[in-house]
Design an enzyme around this catalytic site. Sequence first.
Site, short mmCIF file in Angstrom:
data_model
loop_
_atom_site.label_atom_id
_atom_site.label_comp_id
_atom_site.label_asym_id
_atom_site.label_seq_id
_atom_site.Cartn_x
_atom_site.Cartn_y
_atom_site.Cartn_z
N THR A 41 0.82 -1.22 0.00
CA THR A 41 0.00 0.00 0.00
C THR A 41 0.85 1.26 0.00
O THR A 41 0.35 2.35 -0.27
CB THR A 41 -0.94 0.05 1.22
OG1 THR A 41 -0.16 -0.20 2.40
CG2 THR A 41 -2.04 -0.98 1.13
N VAL A 63 8.07 -8.29 5.21
CA VAL A 63 8.45 -8.63 6.59
C VAL A 63 8.00 -10.03 7.02
O VAL A 63 8.36 -10.49 8.11
CB VAL A 63 7.90 -7.60 7.64
CG1 VAL A 63 8.55 -6.24 7.44
CG2 VAL A 63 6.39 -7.52 7.62
N LEU A 67 14.77 -10.89 8.16
CA LEU A 67 15.61 -9.79 7.69
C LEU A 67 16.82 -9.70 8.61
O LEU A 67 16.68 -9.81 9.83
CB LEU A 67 14.79 -8.49 7.75
CG LEU A 67 15.47 -7.20 7.33
CD1 LEU A 67 15.70 -7.18 5.82
CD2 LEU A 67 14.60 -5.99 7.72
N TYR A 149 -7.25 -8.45 10.60
CA TYR A 149 -6.51 -7.28 11.08
C TYR A 149 -6.53 -7.23 12.61
O TYR A 149 -5.48 -7.20 13.25
CB TYR A 149 -7.14 -6.02 10.49
CG TYR A 149 -6.42 -4.73 10.83
CD1 TYR A 149 -5.19 -4.43 10.26
CD2 TYR A 149 -6.97 -3.80 11.70
CE1 TYR A 149 -4.52 -3.24 10.56
CE2 TYR A 149 -6.33 -2.61 12.01
CZ TYR A 149 -5.10 -2.34 11.42
OH TYR A 149 -4.46 -1.16 11.72
N HIS A 185 -3.66 7.19 1.54
CA HIS A 185 -3.96 6.65 0.21
C HIS A 185 -5.33 7.19 -0.23
O HIS A 185 -6.30 7.06 0.50
CB HIS A 185 -4.00 5.13 0.29
CG HIS A 185 -3.77 4.46 -1.01
ND1 HIS A 185 -4.71 4.48 -2.01
CD2 HIS A 185 -2.71 3.79 -1.50
CE1 HIS A 185 -4.24 3.83 -3.04
NE2 HIS A 185 -3.02 3.39 -2.77
#
Length: 317
Positions: A41, A63, A67, A149, A185
């Site tokens: 996004t 992610v 990393l 979410y 956005h």
Amino acid sequence: MRYHDRKRILVTGGAGFLGSHLCERLIDLGHDVLCVDNFFTGTRENIAHLMPSSRFELIRHDVTFPLYVEVDEIYNLACPASPIHYQFDPVQTTKTSVHGAINMLGLAKRVKAKILQASTSEVYGDPREHPQTESYWGHVNPIGLRSCYDEGKRCAETLFYDYHRQHRLRIKVARIFNTYGPRMHPSDGRVVSNFIMQALKGEPLTIHGDGAQTRSFCYVDDLIGGLVSLMNSPEDFTGPVNLGNPGEFSVRELAEQIIALTGSASKLEFKERPSDDPTQRKPDITLAGKILGWGPTTNLHDGLRKTIIYFQGLLGS
Ligand SMILES: NC(=O)c1ccc[n+]([C@@H]2O[C@H](COP(=O)([O-])OP(=O)(O)OC[C@H]3O[C@@H](n4cnc5c(N)ncnc54)[C@H](O)[C@@H]3O)[C@@H](O)[C@H]2O)c1
């Protein structure tokens, strides 16, 4: 800034709305910033102005995969935040919250970094307490359309506290309430961006239900100040801490303010309310005031004005 005060800071989701403002603030404070984003996004435009800085670095990375980098602090913001985006691929949303948290906590453990989680007021679900304090455990549907979410973020909080208890990680958890401002956005379906875009295009402003449901709106600059204060708060303070603006407005009031500020001829249009849409949302920010000395200073009128100017620029270009 003295050399030893200068930190290497990782911002995941750094090309997003909040992340890009955070990267900017940290660079302004004199730190070295590593922005990690998979551009789901987020956009290059959001961080284009930071690219020339020798203190800014960008890595395209998801992610949900590990990393390995050397950093002193991590702000974990990676996760789509608007329902349209997080419901587009709900399994990936949960993975981003949960696997993303595990990967970033693992990294923090390896390099002994301090880590901050961008959690959300959505962990309170459709709250039965009003306003919500941090001690409220929430009222969340585990199997609904928003669950990827809400539950993903709840699980991430659990992971943060277990890493803290089990591995003595230095953690900070911010529960962020509705935030708005430039670089949102334009088609993320969030109420502020939606209304502004509709008003600027002269389209009807779509209100779900009768518009009596309330929301609190925090301007982005205020919120970023809260995140930085939390990261720098006393070592024994982990949060969770609410960050938001307690000013409460009905969705209908917001629509009317935006019509007035844009000078639009748009009318209001009422539609059915989606399932799990909370009726009330208002942070209790007593804890943030007490521990961080933090509180928002931008009123809705001024914040909306700056946001409208940004969207006008987008439409113009
Ligand atoms: N804006 C708000 O009102 C609000 C409220 C509560 C919580 N938050 C939290 O703050 C954070 C930032 O929100 P935002 O409003 O800037 O949203 P955003 O969608 O603009 O930013 C999220 C960023 O994360 C990136 N991203 C998504 N999945 C990724 C992955 N798997 N790997 C790497 N990068 C990934 C996106 O590309 C984007 O740049 C989110 O974690 C969100 O849950 C925001």
